[in-house]
Write a protein that holds these residues in place. Structure first.
Motif, PDB file in Angstrom:
ATOM      1  N   GLY A  20       0.801  -1.208   0.000  1.00  0.00           N
ATOM      2  CA  GLY A  20       0.000   0.000   0.000  1.00  0.00           C
ATOM      3  C   GLY A  20       0.844   1.272   0.000  1.00  0.00           C
ATOM      4  N   HIS A  21       2.150   1.132   0.104  1.00  0.00           N
ATOM      5  CA  HIS A  21       3.028   2.293   0.033  1.00  0.00           C
ATOM      6  C   HIS A  21       4.357   1.854  -0.570  1.00  0.00           C
ATOM      7  CE1 HIS A  21       4.149   0.375   3.831  1.00  0.00           C
ATOM      8  NE2 HIS A  21       5.350   0.860   3.621  1.00  0.00           N
ATOM      9  N   ALA A  22       5.032   2.813  -1.162  1.00  0.00           N
ATOM     10  CA  ALA A  22       6.320   2.502  -1.764  1.00  0.00           C
ATOM     11  C   ALA A  22       7.412   2.586  -0.695  1.00  0.00           C
ATOM     12  CB  ALA A  22       6.619   3.492  -2.890  1.00  0.00           C
ATOM     13  N   HIS A  23       8.305   1.646  -0.695  1.00  0.00           N
ATOM     14  CA  HIS A  23       9.403   1.694   0.261  1.00  0.00           C
ATOM     15  C   HIS A  23      10.451   2.670  -0.247  1.00  0.00           C
ATOM     16  CE1 HIS A  23       7.938  -2.248   1.889  1.00  0.00           C
ATOM     17  NE2 HIS A  23       8.160  -1.540   2.973  1.00  0.00           N
ATOM     18  N   SER A  24      10.783   3.634   0.592  1.00  0.00           N
ATOM     19  CA  SER A  24      11.769   4.623   0.182  1.00  0.00           C
ATOM     20  C   SER A  24      12.928   4.670   1.157  1.00  0.00           C
ATOM     21  CB  SER A  24      11.107   5.995   0.075  1.00  0.00           C
ATOM     22  OG  SER A  24      10.580   6.365   1.339  1.00  0.00           O
ATOM     23  N   HIS A  25      13.183   3.571   1.842  1.00  0.00           N
ATOM     24  CA  HIS A  25      14.297   3.519   2.775  1.00  0.00           C
ATOM     25  C   HIS A  25      15.059   2.228   2.538  1.00  0.00           C
ATOM     26  CE1 HIS A  25      12.207   0.502   5.216  1.00  0.00           C
ATOM     27  NE2 HIS A  25      11.125   1.177   4.925  1.00  0.00           N
ATOM     28  N   GLY A  26      16.248   2.173   3.055  1.00  0.00           N
ATOM     29  CA  GLY A  26      17.068   0.991   2.893  1.00  0.00           C
ATOM     30  C   GLY A  26      16.545  -0.156   3.733  1.00  0.00           C
ATOM     31  N   PRO A  27      16.978  -1.369   3.442  1.00  0.00           N
ATOM     32  CA  PRO A  27      16.478  -2.524   4.177  1.00  0.00           C
ATOM     33  C   PRO A  27      16.848  -2.518   5.661  1.00  0.00           C
ATOM     34  CG  PRO A  27      18.195  -3.167   2.633  1.00  0.00           C
ATOM     35  CD  PRO A  27      17.905  -1.730   2.394  1.00  0.00           C
ATOM     36  N   ALA A  28      17.947  -1.859   6.040  1.00  0.00           N
ATOM     37  CA  ALA A  28      18.362  -1.828   7.443  1.00  0.00           C
ATOM     38  C   ALA A  28      17.788  -0.626   8.186  1.00  0.00           C
ATOM     39  CB  ALA A  28      19.881  -1.807   7.533  1.00  0.00           C
ATOM     40  N   ALA A  29      17.224   0.339   7.477  1.00  0.00           N
ATOM     41  CA  ALA A  29      16.703   1.549   8.115  1.00  0.00           C
ATOM     42  C   ALA A  29      15.276   1.310   8.600  1.00  0.00           C
ATOM     43  CB  ALA A  29      16.720   2.706   7.114  1.00  0.00           C
ATOM     44  N   PRO A  30      14.893   1.974   9.689  1.00  0.00           N
ATOM     45  CA  PRO A  30      13.514   1.826  10.166  1.00  0.00           C
ATOM     46  C   PRO A  30      12.536   2.548   9.251  1.00  0.00           C
ATOM     47  CG  PRO A  30      14.668   3.436  11.483  1.00  0.00           C
ATOM     48  CD  PRO A  30      15.682   2.834  10.537  1.00  0.00           C
ATOM     49  N   HIS A  31      11.279   2.207   9.383  1.00  0.00           N
ATOM     50  CA  HIS A  31      10.262   2.879   8.594  1.00  0.00           C
ATOM     51  C   HIS A  31      10.155   4.339   9.011  1.00  0.00           C
ATOM     52  CE1 HIS A  31       8.155  -0.194   6.222  1.00  0.00           C
ATOM     53  NE2 HIS A  31       8.642  -1.022   7.109  1.00  0.00           N
ATOM     54  N   PRO A  32       9.907   5.243   8.087  1.00  0.00           N
ATOM     55  CA  PRO A  32       9.724   6.645   8.469  1.00  0.00           C
ATOM     56  C   PRO A  32       8.436   6.819   9.262  1.00  0.00           C
ATOM     57  CG  PRO A  32       9.306   6.341   6.131  1.00  0.00           C
ATOM     58  CD  PRO A  32       9.829   5.036   6.656  1.00  0.00           C
ATOM     59  N   ALA A  33       8.383   7.872  10.051  1.00  0.00           N
ATOM     60  CA  ALA A  33       7.211   8.124  10.883  1.00  0.00           C
ATOM     61  C   ALA A  33       5.989   8.392  10.015  1.00  0.00           C
ATOM     62  CB  ALA A  33       7.472   9.312  11.796  1.00  0.00           C
ATOM     63  N   GLN A  34       4.849   7.872  10.441  1.00  0.00           N
ATOM     64  CA  GLN A  34       3.590   8.082   9.741  1.00  0.00           C
ATOM     65  C   GLN A  34       2.781   9.118  10.506  1.00  0.00           C
ATOM     66  OE1 GLN A  34       2.870   6.426   6.814  1.00  0.00           O
ATOM     67  NE2 GLN A  34       4.957   5.683   7.028  1.00  0.00           N
ATOM     68  N   PRO A  35       2.023   9.962   9.809  1.00  0.00           N
ATOM     69  CA  PRO A  35       1.199  10.935  10.517  1.00  0.00           C
ATOM     70  C   PRO A  35       0.094  10.247  11.310  1.00  0.00           C
ATOM     71  CG  PRO A  35       0.720  10.991   8.173  1.00  0.00           C
ATOM     72  CD  PRO A  35       1.902  10.070   8.366  1.00  0.00           C
TER      73      PRO A  35
END
Length: 68
Positions: A20-35
């Protein structure tokens, strides 16, 4: 004997893992904060006070019922 290799076909199949969303971070990085859909800090002071009083009354009710 020559064979023609000019055939083309498409493989259109669905994978069972849509995010449902595109991954825009590396595999070792945490997910960015969601509103957050709501925040207690954005509630008016009177609403926060009312919610705190309701929670307090509910907890006192549990204590009262346990002591009964």
């Amino acid at each position: 004997m020559t064979q023609s290799v000019a055939h083309s076909h498409t493989h259109s199949h669905a994978h069972g893992h849509s995010h449902g969303h595109a991954h825009s971070h590396g595999p070792a990085a945490p997910h960015p904060a969601q509103p957050a859909p709501w925040s207690i800090l954005r509630m008016p002071v009177t609403t926060r006070l009312g919610a705190a009083l309701a929670a307090s009354a509910g907890l006192w009710l549990i204590v009262w019922l346990a002591m009964r």
